[in-house]
Design an enzyme around this catalytic site. Structure first.
Site, PDB file in Angstrom:
ATOM      1  N   GLY A  11      25.015  55.013  77.820  1.00 36.96           N
ATOM      2  CA  GLY A  11      24.969  53.681  77.739  1.00 36.96           C
ATOM      3  C   GLY A  11      25.438  52.802  78.726  1.00 36.96           C
ATOM      4  N   PHE A  82      32.450  55.142  72.696  1.00 37.28           N
ATOM      5  CA  PHE A  82      31.470  53.974  72.774  1.00 37.28           C
ATOM      6  C   PHE A  82      30.367  54.113  72.092  1.00 37.28           C
ATOM      7  CE2 PHE A  82      32.780  54.644  77.453  1.00 37.28           C
ATOM      8  CZ  PHE A  82      33.387  53.385  77.642  1.00 37.28           C
ATOM      9  N   SER A 126      36.204  44.799  70.326  1.00 40.13           N
ATOM     10  CA  SER A 126      35.563  43.548  70.817  1.00 40.13           C
ATOM     11  C   SER A 126      36.179  42.541  70.418  1.00 40.13           C
ATOM     12  CB  SER A 126      33.911  43.523  70.143  1.00 40.13           C
ATOM     13  OG  SER A 126      33.403  42.188  70.351  1.00 40.13           O
ATOM     14  N   THR A 128      35.015  39.960  69.370  1.00 38.60           N
ATOM     15  CA  THR A 128      34.456  39.485  68.051  1.00 38.60           C
ATOM     16  C   THR A 128      35.258  39.402  66.800  1.00 38.60           C
ATOM     17  OG1 THR A 128      32.285  39.615  66.979  1.00 38.60           O
ATOM     18  CG2 THR A 128      33.286  41.729  67.338  1.00 38.60           C
ATOM     19  N   TYR A 151      28.337  43.908  62.149  1.00 34.83           N
ATOM     20  CA  TYR A 151      28.503  44.806  63.470  1.00 34.83           C
ATOM     21  C   TYR A 151      29.896  44.393  63.627  1.00 34.83           C
ATOM     22  CZ  TYR A 151      29.749  44.494  68.225  1.00 34.83           C
ATOM     23  OH  TYR A 151      30.235  44.888  69.595  1.00 34.83           O
ATOM     24  N   LYS A 155      33.694  47.088  63.992  1.00 33.05           N
ATOM     25  CA  LYS A 155      34.665  46.876  64.922  1.00 33.05           C
ATOM     26  C   LYS A 155      36.232  46.571  64.412  1.00 33.05           C
ATOM     27  CE  LYS A 155      32.160  47.654  68.467  1.00 33.05           C
ATOM     28  NZ  LYS A 155      32.076  49.104  68.916  1.00 33.05           N
ATOM     29  N   TYR A 179      36.659  44.218  74.444  1.00 32.64           N
ATOM     30  CA  TYR A 179      36.118  43.619  75.292  1.00 32.64           C
ATOM     31  C   TYR A 179      35.689  42.075  75.195  1.00 32.64           C
ATOM     32  CZ  TYR A 179      34.706  48.608  75.650  1.00 32.64           C
ATOM     33  OH  TYR A 179      34.677  50.061  75.607  1.00 32.64           O
ATOM     34  N   ASN A 201      21.446  39.255  74.555  1.00 30.32           N
ATOM     35  CA  ASN A 201      22.666  38.355  75.517  1.00 30.32           C
ATOM     36  C   ASN A 201      21.893  37.621  76.680  1.00 30.32           C
ATOM     37  OD1 ASN A 201      23.762  41.664  74.526  1.00 30.32           O
ATOM     38  ND2 ASN A 201      24.869  39.733  73.993  1.00 30.32           N
ATOM     39  N   LEU A 202      23.200  36.946  77.047  1.00 30.78           N
ATOM     40  CA  LEU A 202      22.652  35.836  77.975  1.00 30.78           C
ATOM     41  C   LEU A 202      22.226  36.465  79.364  1.00 30.78           C
ATOM     42  CD1 LEU A 202      22.699  32.860  78.851  1.00 30.78           C
ATOM     43  CD2 LEU A 202      25.166  32.929  79.672  1.00 30.78           C
TER      44      LEU A 202
HETATM   45  C1  UD1 Z   1      27.419  38.531  71.617  1.00 29.69           C
HETATM   46  C2  UD1 Z   1      27.794  38.819  70.107  1.00 29.69           C
HETATM   47  C3  UD1 Z   1      29.215  39.661  69.883  1.00 29.69           C
HETATM   48  C4  UD1 Z   1      28.924  40.845  70.705  1.00 29.69           C
HETATM   49  C5  UD1 Z   1      28.705  40.184  72.354  1.00 29.69           C
HETATM   50  C6  UD1 Z   1      28.500  41.636  73.264  1.00 29.69           C
HETATM   51  C7  UD1 Z   1      26.463  37.108  68.799  1.00 29.69           C
HETATM   52  C8  UD1 Z   1      26.696  35.966  67.786  1.00 29.69           C
HETATM   53  N1  UD1 Z   1      27.659  37.719  69.058  1.00 29.69           N
HETATM   54  O1  UD1 Z   1      28.414  37.730  71.842  1.00 29.69           O
HETATM   55  O2  UD1 Z   1      29.282  39.895  68.702  1.00 29.69           O
HETATM   56  O3  UD1 Z   1      30.290  41.596  70.772  1.00 29.69           O
HETATM   57  O4  UD1 Z   1      27.558  39.673  72.432  1.00 29.69           O
HETATM   58  O5  UD1 Z   1      28.066  41.151  74.345  1.00 29.69           O
HETATM   59  O6  UD1 Z   1      25.428  37.511  68.705  1.00 29.69           O
HETATM   60  N2  UD1 Z   1      23.275  32.045  75.045  1.00 29.69           N
HETATM   61  C9  UD1 Z   1      22.032  31.141  75.228  1.00 29.69           C
HETATM   62  N3  UD1 Z   1      20.646  31.912  75.416  1.00 29.69           N
HETATM   63  C10 UD1 Z   1      20.386  32.894  75.401  1.00 29.69           C
HETATM   64  C11 UD1 Z   1      21.471  34.058  74.986  1.00 29.69           C
HETATM   65  C12 UD1 Z   1      22.759  33.362  74.871  1.00 29.69           C
HETATM   66  O7  UD1 Z   1      22.271  30.149  75.399  1.00 29.69           O
HETATM   67  O8  UD1 Z   1      19.150  33.247  75.212  1.00 29.69           O
HETATM   68  C13 UD1 Z   1      24.652  31.670  74.874  1.00 29.69           C
HETATM   69  C14 UD1 Z   1      24.979  31.939  73.768  1.00 29.69           C
HETATM   70  O9  UD1 Z   1      24.817  30.567  72.736  1.00 29.69           O
HETATM   71  C15 UD1 Z   1      26.735  32.029  74.199  1.00 29.69           C
HETATM   72  C16 UD1 Z   1      26.443  32.751  75.509  1.00 29.69           C
HETATM   73  O10 UD1 Z   1      25.212  32.308  75.980  1.00 29.69           O
HETATM   74  O11 UD1 Z   1      27.003  30.787  74.322  1.00 29.69           O
HETATM   75  C17 UD1 Z   1      26.949  34.180  75.585  1.00 29.69           C
HETATM   76  O12 UD1 Z   1      25.916  34.995  74.466  1.00 29.69           O
HETATM   77  P1  UD1 Z   1      25.874  36.394  74.344  1.00 29.69           P
HETATM   78  O13 UD1 Z   1      25.508  37.066  75.622  1.00 29.69           O
HETATM   79  O14 UD1 Z   1      24.866  36.588  73.404  1.00 29.69           O
HETATM   80  O15 UD1 Z   1      27.302  36.891  73.934  1.00 29.69           O
HETATM   81  P2  UD1 Z   1      28.161  36.359  73.073  1.00 29.69           P
HETATM   82  O16 UD1 Z   1      27.455  35.371  71.748  1.00 29.69           O
HETATM   83  O17 UD1 Z   1      29.372  35.755  73.377  1.00 29.69           O
END
Ligand code: UD1
Length: 341
Positions: A11, A82, A126, A128, A151, A155, A179, A201-202
């Site tokens: 992974g 993991f 995490s 989280t 999820y 953890k 993490y 994820n972002l």
């Molecule tokens: C998410 C999970 C968390 C997990 C982590 C792993 C949720 C609510 N939480 O955390 O449990 O441990 O990933 O990496 O899903 N964002 C945008 N646009 C997008 C995607 C994200 O604006 O298309 C923003 C989100 O609102 C946040 C930030 O980017 O503020 C990070 O988002 P993300 O990468 O999903 O991580 P977490 O929310 O911190």
């Protein structure tokens, strides 16, 4: 050199950790069920380290197979665990799947490890577990909050299972690593993140938008009480994170741990807003990112970043790579995987 088993070793974080373990001389055996990875990752690991780790395709839900594996590898000195499902949204829809994948499998692995003379165990936890912490930066003493999702609950439960087991199995020593937000790819771009379907994820969403796979990034909310209104997270380069696992494993193997179950935050200590991540991408790629502000995402917390003092002082580890390094490698990786599709 010691034999280390890495579950979920093909992974995203697992593969980077296997590279760092092999570069430090460990003999690595990977367990993976390929549910969210491919065997091709082995080639990436081999091309970076010059060594192919042993790989056993194994579903940890198969208790008999887990038992047979640890009978065969009864000389194992350490396990880095993991293997788990990690899609928050999916876990809300399929809670039992998450409890089976993430909790039952942990029980099966620990049940075998307690039969061995001595094992060091590292658990992927995490940030989280902190939810929206009352104080920032977040220390390891911050209270655990009611989980937002099954999820997140797996953890929390995972940590408790390990804590309880360590109390009664003196030969088992464990560390849970919490993490913050792992991002980036190995600088060789031989390995990286491979999200299935639309990334939640972002950072993978940003790079996929940059390459034209997605029309635009939706920024979830710009009305939060932060300097630019977008949420703050602690984005840590996956290679820095991987190195922390090797250091934590060595701590246990060398008996430098202060108790049989320890917890460390792994983050940079720096909070970064969503728009700052977008700017970093634009800086390193030379591309303007198509994005729009939309409403808040349910369940998002406003701000989370790590107090890194315990990891820095006790583990003697700290991050060396920047957000720009992470975004640059993530972008190179995105370009590579799309070119070879
Ligand atoms: C998410 C999970 C968390 C997990 C982590 C792993 C949720 C609510 N939480 O955390 O449990 O441990 O990933 O990496 O899903 N964002 C945008 N646009 C997008 C995607 C994200 O604006 O298309 C923003 C989100 O609102 C946040 C930030 O980017 O503020 C990070 O988002 P993300 O990468 O999903 O991580 P977490 O929310 O911190």
């Amino acid at each position: 050199m010691d034999k280390i088993v890495v579950t979920g070793g093909l992974g995203f974080i697992g593969s980077h950790t296997v590279v760092e373990l092999q570069n430090s001389g460990y003999h690595v055996v990977i367990i993976d069920d390929l549910s969210n990875s491919t065997e091709k990752v082995l080639e990436g690991i081999t091309s970076i380290t010059g060594k192919t780790p042993i790989f056993e395709k194994l579903d940890l839900k198969n208790k008999t197979a887990v038992k047979a594996f640890f009978v065969k590898h009864n000389d194992v000195k350490g396990v880095i665990h993991f293997a788990a499902s990690k899609a928050v949204g999916e876990s809300i829809i399929e809670p039992l799947l998450y409890y089976e994948n993430n909790v039952s499998t942990l029980v099966y692995v620990l049940s075998e490890l307690r039969k061995l003379p001595a094992v060091s165990f590292i658990f992927s936890s995490s940030c989280t577990v902190y939810g929206q912490a009352d104080a920032l930066p977040i220390t390891e003493h911050a209270p655990i909050k009611i989980p937002e999702s099954p999820y997140g609950n797996t953890k929390q439960i995972g940590e408790e299972i390990i804590r309880d087991t360590c109390k009664v199995v003196p030969a088992l020593k464990a560390i849970a690593l919490r993490y913050f937000n792992p991002v980036g790819a190995h600088k060789s771009i031989e390995i990286g993140e491979l999200p299935i379907g639309v990334p939640q994820n972002l950072v993978p969403f940003i790079t996929q938008t940059g390459i034209g796979l997605r029309k635009e990034l939706s920024v979830f909310g710009d009305d939060y009480p932060t300097h630019d209104g977008t949420c703050i997270r602690d984005y840590i380069h996956v290679v820095d994170l991987a190195k922390a696992h090797v250091i934590a494993m060595a701590r246990l193997l060398q008996g430098k741990n202060k108790s049989n179950f320890e917890i460390f935050n792994l983050g940079t200590g720096k909070g970064t807003s969503v728009l700052e991540v977008v700017k970093s991408f634009e800086r390193v790629s030379g591309k303007e990112l198509n994005y729009k502000i939309v409403g808040r995402r349910e369940g998002d917390i406003v701000s989370a970043y790590a107090d890194t003092n315990k990891a820095n002082n006790e583990l003697g580890w700290k991050t060396t790579l920047s957000l720009d390094d992470a975004m640059f490698s993530a972008w190179k990786w995105e370009q590579k995987i799309r070119a070879t599709e």
